[in-house]
Design a protein around this motif. Structure first.
Motif, PDB file in Angstrom:
ATOM      1  N   GLY A  40       0.815  -1.213   0.000  1.00  0.00           N
ATOM      2  CA  GLY A  40       0.000   0.000   0.000  1.00  0.00           C
ATOM      3  C   GLY A  40       0.844   1.257   0.000  1.00  0.00           C
ATOM      4  O   GLY A  40       0.569   2.207  -0.755  1.00  0.00           O
ATOM      5  N   GLU A  41       1.902   1.268   0.827  1.00  0.00           N
ATOM      6  CA  GLU A  41       2.778   2.439   0.878  1.00  0.00           C
ATOM      7  C   GLU A  41       3.483   2.650  -0.460  1.00  0.00           C
ATOM      8  O   GLU A  41       3.638   3.783  -0.928  1.00  0.00           O
ATOM      9  N   VAL A  42       3.936   1.562  -1.075  1.00  0.00           N
ATOM     10  CA  VAL A  42       4.642   1.668  -2.358  1.00  0.00           C
ATOM     11  C   VAL A  42       3.712   2.219  -3.430  1.00  0.00           C
ATOM     12  O   VAL A  42       4.081   3.123  -4.190  1.00  0.00           O
ATOM     13  N   ARG A  43       2.483   1.717  -3.470  1.00  0.00           N
ATOM     14  CA  ARG A  43       1.537   2.184  -4.494  1.00  0.00           C
ATOM     15  C   ARG A  43       1.165   3.650  -4.273  1.00  0.00           C
ATOM     16  O   ARG A  43       1.049   4.420  -5.234  1.00  0.00           O
ATOM     17  N   ASN A  44       1.007   4.048  -3.030  1.00  0.00           N
ATOM     18  CA  ASN A  44       0.711   5.453  -2.737  1.00  0.00           C
ATOM     19  C   ASN A  44       1.867   6.350  -3.169  1.00  0.00           C
ATOM     20  O   ASN A  44       1.651   7.445  -3.717  1.00  0.00           O
ATOM     21  N   PHE A  45       3.089   5.880  -2.927  1.00  0.00           N
ATOM     22  CA  PHE A  45       4.267   6.651  -3.333  1.00  0.00           C
ATOM     23  C   PHE A  45       4.296   6.835  -4.848  1.00  0.00           C
ATOM     24  O   PHE A  45       4.518   7.943  -5.346  1.00  0.00           O
ATOM     25  N   PRO A  85       7.179   8.656 -10.687  1.00  0.00           N
ATOM     26  CA  PRO A  85       8.529   8.639 -11.273  1.00  0.00           C
ATOM     27  C   PRO A  85       8.492   8.138 -12.707  1.00  0.00           C
ATOM     28  O   PRO A  85       7.707   7.248 -13.047  1.00  0.00           O
ATOM     29  N   GLU A  86       9.340   8.710 -13.551  1.00  0.00           N
ATOM     30  CA  GLU A  86       9.422   8.284 -14.954  1.00  0.00           C
ATOM     31  C   GLU A  86      10.394   7.120 -15.133  1.00  0.00           C
ATOM     32  O   GLU A  86      10.226   6.283 -16.021  1.00  0.00           O
ATOM     33  N   TYR A  87      11.433   7.099 -14.285  1.00  0.00           N
ATOM     34  CA  TYR A  87      12.458   6.060 -14.359  1.00  0.00           C
ATOM     35  C   TYR A  87      12.717   5.530 -12.949  1.00  0.00           C
ATOM     36  O   TYR A  87      12.663   6.291 -11.975  1.00  0.00           O
ATOM     37  N   VAL A  88      12.986   4.240 -12.868  1.00  0.00           N
ATOM     38  CA  VAL A  88      13.216   3.609 -11.562  1.00  0.00           C
ATOM     39  C   VAL A  88      14.475   2.760 -11.625  1.00  0.00           C
ATOM     40  O   VAL A  88      14.660   1.975 -12.566  1.00  0.00           O
ATOM     41  N   ASP A 102       2.048  -0.593 -13.313  1.00  0.00           N
ATOM     42  CA  ASP A 102       0.716   0.009 -13.190  1.00  0.00           C
ATOM     43  C   ASP A 102       0.735   1.516 -13.398  1.00  0.00           C
ATOM     44  O   ASP A 102      -0.230   2.087 -13.928  1.00  0.00           O
ATOM     45  N   PHE A 103       1.816   2.169 -12.966  1.00  0.00           N
ATOM     46  CA  PHE A 103       1.880   3.629 -13.082  1.00  0.00           C
ATOM     47  C   PHE A 103       2.738   4.072 -14.267  1.00  0.00           C
ATOM     48  O   PHE A 103       3.185   5.207 -14.342  1.00  0.00           O
ATOM     49  N   LYS A 104       2.953   3.119 -15.188  1.00  0.00           N
ATOM     50  CA  LYS A 104       3.522   3.410 -16.512  1.00  0.00           C
ATOM     51  C   LYS A 104       4.892   4.094 -16.450  1.00  0.00           C
ATOM     52  O   LYS A 104       5.148   5.085 -17.145  1.00  0.00           O
TER      53      LYS A 104
END
Length: 312
Positions: free
Chosen positions: A46-51, A57-60, A97-99
C-alpha cells in the motif's frame, strides 16, 4: 532520460544506491528522488503504491534489497526471501501500473549456480544448484530478474536487469561480523596498524580468486545501461579481472602501510575457488570500467579513515 526526468532510486542510502545517485547528479540529472526506510516501507504494498501514485517517477532504479553475509543469510533465510520478494514485487508491479518509462533491476553474481563454469556467462543463470548458504536471497533475486523479463515479454514494459560482481567503495559495510572480504581486510589492517600489532590473520589459504568492482564504476555502468540497453536478458557488470585473496591482502597491507606479517588461517573456509564474470556483452555495448583495484582500494581506505567512527 532527460536531465529533468524524475528518477526514483530505491535504496538510495546504501552502498549501491548512493553511488547511483552520485553518478546521476554528476551527470546533471536534477530530479533524482529517494525515500528512507522510515519514510517508505518497501515491503508494504500500500505504501509503495501510494508513493508511485503521488510521485509518478518516470524512471526507476531498483537497488533496494535486504543483504548480508554468510552468517546472516544462514540465520535468517525466511526474512531474506520474504523481504526481497516483497520489495521487488511491489516496485516492479507499481512501475508497470503507473507506466514507468524504464526500470533497472539489480541482481548479484552470487545468485549464479555454485559450480558455474568460469568465467560466468549470463546464460548460466538457472543452469545448476545454488550456493546453500545464499539460497534464500538467490531465489528471491532470480525471481526479480524473471519478473522483469516476463513483464517485458507480456506487456512490453521496458524493464531491464543487470548482475554486478563483488562491489566495494564508499558507504560499504565494515562490520567485522558480517562484512565482505575487502572492507573486512581494510578494517583489520587499519586496526592492527593503530594498535601496533605484529600480524593480521586472514581466513583461508589465500588461494581463492575474486573479482572486485568499485561501486562508482558499477553506478556508471547502470546509468549507461539505462541510456543504451533495452534487451530482455540481464547484463553482467564487472571488470573481467581477478585477484587472489593472498594478493588482495598484500595490496591492502601496502595501502594501509601496515608493517607486520600476514598470517593465513587454513583451518577457516576458503569458499568458492573462483568467481569471475564474463563481461563480453557489457564491452560489446560500449562500456568498460575505469577504476583499477589499487586506486579503488586507496579511495575506499581514505573514506573509511574519515568515517570510521560509524563502525568503531
Amino acid at each position: 532520460m532527460k536531465k529533468d526526468s524524475k528518477i526514483y532510486v530505491a535504496g538510495h542510502k546504501g552502498l549501491v544506491g548512493s553511488a547511483i545517485v552520485r553518478n546521476l547528479r554528476s551527470k546533471g540529472y536534477l530530479n533524482v528522488i529517494g525515500k528512507s526506510h522510515q519514510e517508505l516501507d518497501l515491503i508494504n504494498q500500500g505504501e509503495v503504491r501510494n508513493f508511485f501514485e503521488e510521485e509518478r517517477p518516470e524512471y526507476v532504479i531498483l537497488a533496494a534489497a535486504k543483504v548480508g553475509g554468510i552468517h546472516a543469510n544462514n540465520s535468517y533465510p525466511a526474512d531474506f526471501i520474504y523481504d526481497n520478494l516483497m520489495i521487488q514485487s511491489n516496485i516492479i508491479k507499481a512501475a508497470h501500473d503507473f507506466k514507468v518509462k524504464k526500470l533497472l533491476f539489480l541482481g548479484s553474481t552470487c545468485i549464479y549456480p555454485k559450480m558455474a563454469p568460469q568465467p560466468i556467462k549470463e546464460e548460466y543463470l538457472l543452469s545448476g544448484y545454488l550456493e546453500e548458504t545464499n539460497e534464500a536471497y538467490a531465489v528471491a533475486k532470480i525471481a526479480g530478474l524473471e519478473m522483469c523479463k516476463f513483464f517485458k515479454r507480456q506487456y512490453g514494459d521496458n524493464f531491464i536487469s543487470c548482475m554486478p560482481t563483488n562491489l566495494y567503495g564508499p558507504n560499504d559495510n565494515f562490520d567485522l561480523n558480517n562484512s565482505h572480504v575487502l572492507p573486512a581486510l581494510i578494517r583489520k589492517f587499519h586496526e592492527a596498524k593503530v594498535n601496533n600489532e605484529h600480524n593480521v590473520e586472514v581466513w583461508g589459504s589465500g588461494k581463492p580468486l575474486r573479482e572486485f568492482l568499485h561501486v562508482d564504476d558499477m553506478a556508471d555502468a547502470c546509468v549507461y545501461l539505462m541510456k543504451n540497453y533495452n534487451g530482455e536478458e540481464h547484463v553482467n557488470i564487472g571488470t573481467g579481472e581477478e585477484v587472489s585473496i593472498f594478493e588482495l591482502a598484500k595490496l591492502v597491507k601496502k595501502v594501509v602501510e601496515f608493517n607486520g606479517e600476514i598470517v593465513f588461517d587454513s583451518s577457516k573456509p576458503d569458499g568458492t575457488p573462483r568467481k569471475l564474470t564474463d563481461i563480453t556483452k557489457l564491452h560489446s555495448l560500449g562500456w568498460k570500467h575505469k577504476i583499477d583495484l589499487e586506486t579503488g582500494v586507496r579511495q575506499t581506505y581514505e573514506w573509511f579513515v574519515e568515517n570510521k567512527n560509524i563502525f568503531i
